[in-house]
Design an enzyme around this catalytic site. Structure first.
Site, PDB file in Angstrom:
ATOM      1  N   ASP A 170      -3.094  21.168  73.273  1.00 38.07           N
ATOM      2  CA  ASP A 170      -4.405  21.770  73.022  1.00 38.07           C
ATOM      3  C   ASP A 170      -4.568  23.107  73.737  1.00 38.07           C
ATOM      4  OD1 ASP A 170      -5.333  19.745  71.428  1.00 38.07           O
ATOM      5  OD2 ASP A 170      -6.299  18.646  73.063  1.00 38.07           O
ATOM      6  N   ARG A 191      -5.851  13.483  79.420  1.00 35.79           N
ATOM      7  CA  ARG A 191      -7.034  14.000  80.108  1.00 35.79           C
ATOM      8  C   ARG A 191      -8.106  12.921  80.273  1.00 35.79           C
ATOM      9  NH1 ARG A 191      -8.293  18.873  76.415  1.00 35.79           N
ATOM     10  NH2 ARG A 191     -10.136  18.956  77.732  1.00 35.79           N
ATOM     11  N   ARG A 241       1.988  18.800  70.168  1.00 29.88           N
ATOM     12  CA  ARG A 241       1.104  19.913  69.824  1.00 29.88           C
ATOM     13  C   ARG A 241       0.002  20.007  70.874  1.00 29.88           C
ATOM     14  NH1 ARG A 241       0.978  20.974  63.858  1.00 29.88           N
ATOM     15  NH2 ARG A 241      -1.233  21.363  64.158  1.00 29.88           N
TER      16      ARG A 241
END
Lengths: 271, 271
Positions: free
Chosen positions: B52, B196, B50
Site C-alpha cells: 500500500d 497493520r 502489492r
C-alpha cells in the site's frame, strides 16, 4: 536566568544548514521559532558545530538562557509534538552558567557513511549513505593514520577569514559493516569542509588513484589542495560533542577564547 | 524468452503504493518505465506483495519475461544509475519459466518498527519508524502468540471481493532493540491491511487498553473488527519472500491457483 543545554538530532536533507538565514529553512530557525513560541520569549541558540547544508546530526549540542520556569522532560515531550519530524530535541538539562556549547567543547565526533553495494544505497538509508566503488579499506586506513595528531590542515580546509586551520585529529579510522564503510573522525575542532575533504582524500587512496603517502604529504601544503575532491555533504553526521567536567568549564572557555585571537564569525566547525 | 526474477527495495514514503495507477507515482510504474526504456521493449512486472501507499520494502520480489539478451549484473548496475534513489533493484537472476513471483511464493516476511523514545523517531529513521508510548512488551508477546497458526483473520482484514481471509500466521513476535520495538510477522500470505491491524491490536494490549485474551478472541469474529486501530503504513516493510526449490515450482503454482477459485484482481497481499 537559567542556562539550558540541548542535545539535538536532525536529518539535514531539507535544511540549508544549521545557521539561521532569513527566508530559508534552517535547523537553528526551526528550533528557535519553536522554543520562542513555547516559552513566549525570544530564544537564541549557541551551537557546538554549525553544520553545512545537507549534513546531519545525531548528537549536536546547543545552549540558551531563559527566564521561564522549565520542566526539562516535559519540554522535550512538548517539542516532539511541535517540531517537524526531521529535527528532534533528544534531551534538555540545566547547565552551569559557565557552560558554552561552542567555547566549552573539547572534542567533536563525526561519522561519514559510504556503501560499496553495486546497486547503491538502500532506499531507507539513501538520505545519509553515499555510494562508492569497491575500495581497498586497508590502504584507506593506512593513509588516514598518517593524518592523526596536531597539524595544519590547510590542504583540507576551505578558507575562512580569521579561522585557524591548525587542528588536533584524534581519531580517523574506517569500520566495515557489511557493505557499509563508516569513517569515524574526531578532533578538538574542525575547519570548514575538513571532514568531507578527509573522506575525499581517503577515497582517492581506496580507489587506487593515490597512495597512502600522498595523503600524508598533503599536510605539507599551506593552502587548500585542488587535488582533493570534497565528498558529498549527505554522508556526514555530527554524532556527539565532548565537554570537560563542570568544575573545569571556566578554565576551558578562557583557553578557547584566547586561541582565537581573531574571532571567527561563524564558529569553529562545519565538518 | 527468458524469465527474470528481481529483488527490489524501496522507501514507500513518496509512492502511492506498488500498483501502477495512471498519473500517479508508483513503484511498479517507476520500475516498468525504467526497464522498458533500457531494454527497448514493454516490460510488465508480476509482484509477490502489492504494498500500500507508504509501505516500504527491503526484499520485494517480482518477475518479467524478456526477449532481450541480458547480463544480469550489468543490468543491476545500469538500473542503479537510471532509477530514483528511493527504489533499487538489488539483484536480478534468471528463473525457471515456472517461477511466478506471486503464485509461487510460500511465505512473506514483514517487519513493523516502533519507537518508545519520548522525543519520537530519530530524524534519519522518521520515514519508517512510528512513535508509540511506553508499552508492556510481554503482554504484546502473549497476545501475539495467540494468533499463531491457521485461522480466519477476517477481523484483521479490509474486505476485498473474492479474497479469502484464511491465513497461516507462522511468526508474530516482538524484538526490543534499544528504544525500538520491531514486530516480525510471517505468513503464507496476508489479506489487505492485516499486518497493520495485527500491530494495532498488539499496541492496544501493550498500552494496557486491552488484554492478551481479547487479542486471541478477535479470531472468532467473522468480519473486520471496529475495535482494532490500524497502525500507520510507514512503520511497515516487506523484508523478504520465500519460494520452494525450483523442482517444486510447478506443483506449488497449481496448488495456489486452486486455493483461489475466485481470482482476486489485486494479488494476495498488501500487508
Amino acid at each position: 536566568m537559567m542556562r539550558l543545554r540541548l542535545e539535538i538530532a536532525y536529518d539535514g536533507t531539507d535544511f540549508i544548514g544549521w545557521a539561521r538565514q532569513p527566508g530559508l529553512r534552517t535547523v537553528q530557525g526551526e528550533l528557535e521559532d519553536a522554543l520562542s513560541r513555547m516559552l513566549r520569549e525570544p530564544v537564541q541558540l549557541t551551537v557546538a558545530g554549525r553544520t553545512d547544508a545537507g549534513v546531519h546530526a545525531g548528537g549536536q549540542v546547543a545552549h540558551f538562557d531563559t527566564a521561564a520556569e522549565i520542566d526539562c522532560d516535559k519540554l522535550v515531550h512538548r517539542l516532539a509534538r511541535f517540531l517537524p519530524k526531521d529535527v528532534r530535541v533528544k534531551e534538555i538539562r540545566v547547565a552551569p552558567s559557565e557552560f558554552d556549547a561552542r567555547f566549552s567543547a573539547i572534542r567533536r565526533h563525526y561519522e561519514y557513511t559510504l556503501t560499496t553495494s553495486r546497486y547503491g544505497a538502500e532506499p531507507l538509508q539513501a538520505r545519509h549513505v553515499v555510494p562508492c566503488r569497491a575500495v581497498d579499506i586497508e590502504a584507506m586506513r593506512a593513509g588516514s593514520r598518517k593524518l592523526l595528531g596536531l597539524h595544519d590542515f590547510a590542504a583540507f580546509c576551505r578558507r575562512r577569514e580569521g579561522a585557524t586551520t591548525v587542528r588536533e585529529l584524534q581519531r580517523y579510522d574506517w569500520e566495515r559493516r557489511g557493505e557499509l564503510l563508516i569513517a569515524h573522525v574526531s578532533a578538538d575542532a574542525f575547519c570548514w569542509s575538513m571532514v568531507r575533504s578527509l573522506v575525499g582524500a581517503a577515497l582517492a587512496v581506496g580507489e587506487g588513484r593515490r597512495t597512502p603517502d600522498w595523503m600524508g604529504g598533503l599536510l605539507d601544503q599551506r593552502s587548500r589542495s585542488s587535488e582533493i575532491t570534497v565528498a558529498p555533504a549527505h554522508g556526514l553526521s555530527l554524532m556527539s560533542v565532548d565537554y570537560p567536567p563542570d568544575a573545569e568549564l571556566a578554565l576551558r572557555n578562557a583557553q578557547t577564547r584566547e586561541m582565537r585571537t581573531v574571532p571567527s564569525p561563524d564558529g569553529c566547525c562545519g565538518g
